[in-house]
Design a protein around this motif. Structure first.
Motif, mmCIF file in Angstrom:
data_model
loop_
_atom_site.group_PDB
_atom_site.id
_atom_site.type_symbol
_atom_site.label_atom_id
_atom_site.label_comp_id
_atom_site.label_asym_id
_atom_site.label_seq_id
_atom_site.Cartn_x
_atom_site.Cartn_y
_atom_site.Cartn_z
ATOM 1 N N ASN A 141 -16.607 9.801 0.549
ATOM 2 C CA ASN A 141 -15.603 8.902 1.096
ATOM 3 C C ASN A 141 -16.300 7.706 1.734
ATOM 4 O OD1 ASN A 141 -13.815 7.943 3.519
ATOM 5 N ND2 ASN A 141 -12.420 9.030 2.151
ATOM 6 N N GLY A 142 -16.041 6.523 1.189
ATOM 7 C CA GLY A 142 -16.713 5.311 1.659
ATOM 8 C C GLY A 142 -16.412 4.975 3.104
ATOM 9 N N LEU A 143 -15.172 5.202 3.537
ATOM 10 C CA LEU A 143 -14.801 4.903 4.920
ATOM 11 C C LEU A 143 -15.557 5.812 5.885
ATOM 12 C CD1 LEU A 143 -13.014 3.296 6.847
ATOM 13 C CD2 LEU A 143 -11.195 4.986 6.473
ATOM 14 N N LEU A 144 -15.683 7.069 5.512
ATOM 15 C CA LEU A 144 -16.411 8.022 6.340
ATOM 16 C C LEU A 144 -17.881 7.623 6.471
ATOM 17 C CD1 LEU A 144 -15.818 10.676 7.835
ATOM 18 C CD2 LEU A 144 -16.509 11.901 5.776
ATOM 19 N N ILE A 145 -18.491 7.247 5.347
ATOM 20 C CA ILE A 145 -19.890 6.802 5.358
ATOM 21 C C ILE A 145 -20.052 5.585 6.264
ATOM 22 C CG2 ILE A 145 -21.767 5.856 3.962
ATOM 23 C CD1 ILE A 145 -21.284 8.778 3.411
ATOM 24 N N ASN A 146 -19.122 4.652 6.156
ATOM 25 C CA ASN A 146 -19.202 3.432 6.961
ATOM 26 C C ASN A 146 -19.134 3.754 8.451
ATOM 27 O OD1 ASN A 146 -19.316 0.555 7.185
ATOM 28 N ND2 ASN A 146 -17.143 0.526 7.641
ATOM 29 N N HIS A 147 -18.278 4.695 8.835
ATOM 30 C CA HIS A 147 -18.187 5.097 10.242
ATOM 31 C C HIS A 147 -19.498 5.715 10.718
ATOM 32 C CE1 HIS A 147 -14.138 3.929 10.582
ATOM 33 N NE2 HIS A 147 -13.553 4.995 10.062
ATOM 34 N N PHE A 148 -20.106 6.535 9.877
ATOM 35 C CA PHE A 148 -21.378 7.141 10.258
ATOM 36 C C PHE A 148 -22.457 6.068 10.457
ATOM 37 C CE2 PHE A 148 -20.239 11.559 9.101
ATOM 38 C CZ PHE A 148 -20.921 12.221 10.108
ATOM 39 N N ILE A 149 -22.509 5.115 9.552
ATOM 40 C CA ILE A 149 -23.508 4.047 9.657
ATOM 41 C C ILE A 149 -23.284 3.230 10.923
ATOM 42 C CG2 ILE A 149 -24.327 1.907 8.579
ATOM 43 C CD1 ILE A 149 -23.807 3.243 5.855
ATOM 44 N N GLN A 150 -22.029 2.945 11.247
ATOM 45 C CA GLN A 150 -21.719 2.218 12.479
ATOM 46 C C GLN A 150 -22.162 3.010 13.710
ATOM 47 O OE1 GLN A 150 -17.505 1.577 12.126
ATOM 48 N NE2 GLN A 150 -17.721 -0.303 10.937
ATOM 49 N N MET A 151 -21.937 4.324 13.676
ATOM 50 C CA MET A 151 -22.359 5.168 14.804
ATOM 51 C C MET A 151 -23.881 5.143 14.960
ATOM 52 S SD MET A 151 -19.976 8.611 14.697
ATOM 53 C CE MET A 151 -20.768 9.288 16.174
ATOM 54 N N ILE A 152 -24.589 5.241 13.845
ATOM 55 C CA ILE A 152 -26.049 5.240 13.900
ATOM 56 C C ILE A 152 -26.560 3.905 14.439
ATOM 57 C CG2 ILE A 152 -28.133 5.238 12.470
ATOM 58 C CD1 ILE A 152 -26.766 7.383 10.741
ATOM 59 N N ASP A 153 -25.971 2.803 13.975
ATOM 60 C CA ASP A 153 -26.370 1.478 14.472
ATOM 61 C C ASP A 153 -26.130 1.370 15.975
ATOM 62 O OD1 ASP A 153 -27.146 0.691 11.951
ATOM 63 O OD2 ASP A 153 -25.328 -0.444 11.513
#
Length: 302
Positions: A141-153
């Protein structure tokens, strides 16, 4: 076979103070691990509290959420029988329960994860997740991946209020997983491949990846990939990758003090001059002018 040797593994442990515990949820660690075939798991770099021998398992005090985006493996706990984990699966680990998990040695896997604690998340997760079967088959799920990347940043930057931001995003991720699981709407095989392509583009934004590399990684011919991607996303793959790169440049100019030369190098431009030319052509002003404009607007707001 798609190689993950260039992916940036991240293991980040986070401080928690008294103000953040009032929210009832805090993120104590977050990361991304890309385990190559025939590579030991887990990677080095974990604290003694979290690292473990997969053959012996462990018991920890927090909840853990793991999202596997490539490869396969197994998960087992004192309450959950041994279960196969595949690409697109999420599983939750409950505090104070013995468990173990690991990728298959021949395939490895990629995983996003975070650990969380607090009275709110404890009450919520124990109500919506069955610890005898804490596995969700949600697909890529692209939205889920994007949220994870935002959290890591956000975790890496550790700006004031970052714990509150992480906690809110973690709850959004859990809500999204719960919703997807309820509807079982994670798309056709074609949709999953395009979601995976978007994920690979985001994960490898600092590498010299091309649309042809992505097509090969998801086992599609480039011509079919380009046509299918445009149908699902609305733009061609190379345009999508350019937009990701532009957004990342803006983010680095806005939220870091990295020099133009360092940003150019980090994003693999051939030279700082070409980097500036590329940015000016796409945005209309130079990187330096953009950074000054953002700073001026920030001061006006303050």
């Amino acid at each position: 076979m798609y190689s993950n040797r260039n992916k940036h593994n991240i293991i980040k442990y986070l401080p928690i103070n008294d103000d953040e515990t009032t929210w009832g949820i805090s993120i104590s660690s977050i990361g991304f691990q890309s385990i190559n075939p025939n590579e030991n798991y887990p990677l080095k770099g974990h604290s003694a509290k979290y690292t473990f021998n997969p053959e012996r398992g462990r018991i920890i005090d927090e909840f853990v959420m793991v999202y596997v985006t490539r490869g396969e493996g197994v998960f087992v706990s004192s309450n959950c029988p041994i279960s196969q984990i595949s690409e697109g699966d999420v599983f939750f680990i409950f505090p104070k329960q013995w468990h173990t998990h690991h990728p298959t040695f021949e395939t490895g896997w990629d995983e996003y994860y975070f650990t969380l604690t607090g009275f709110y998340c404890n009450n919520l997760l124990r109500k919506i997740i069955n610890d005898t079967n804490p596995i969700f088959h949600i697909g890529i799920n692209g939205l889920l991946i994007n949220h994870f990347i935002q959290m890591i940043d956000s975790a890496m930057a550790e700006k004031p209020g970052f714990q509150e931001l992480l906690s809110g995003t973690a709850l959004h991720i859990i809500s999204l997983i719960y919703s997807i699981n309820k509807t079982k709407d994670f798309g056709t095989e074609e949709t999953q491949k395009i979601q995976k392509a978007c994920m690979l583009m985001r994960e490898n934004i600092y590498e010299n990846y091309t649309p042809e590399n992505i097509a090969k990684a998801i086992n599609m011919s480039y011509s079919n990939f380009r046509k299918t991607f445009k149908k699902h996303v609305g733009i061609a793959p190379h345009q999508y990758m350019l937009q990701l790169k532009i957004n990342k440049i803006k983010e680095l100019l806005d939220s870091t003090e990295m020099s133009i030369q360092d940003i150019s190098s980090k994003l693999n431009f051939e030279s700082p001059d070409y980097f500036s030319y590329f940015f000016r052509k796409k945005i209309g002003i130079s990187p330096i002018a953009y950074r000054k404009h953002v700073e001026t607007q920030r001061k006006k707001i303050l």
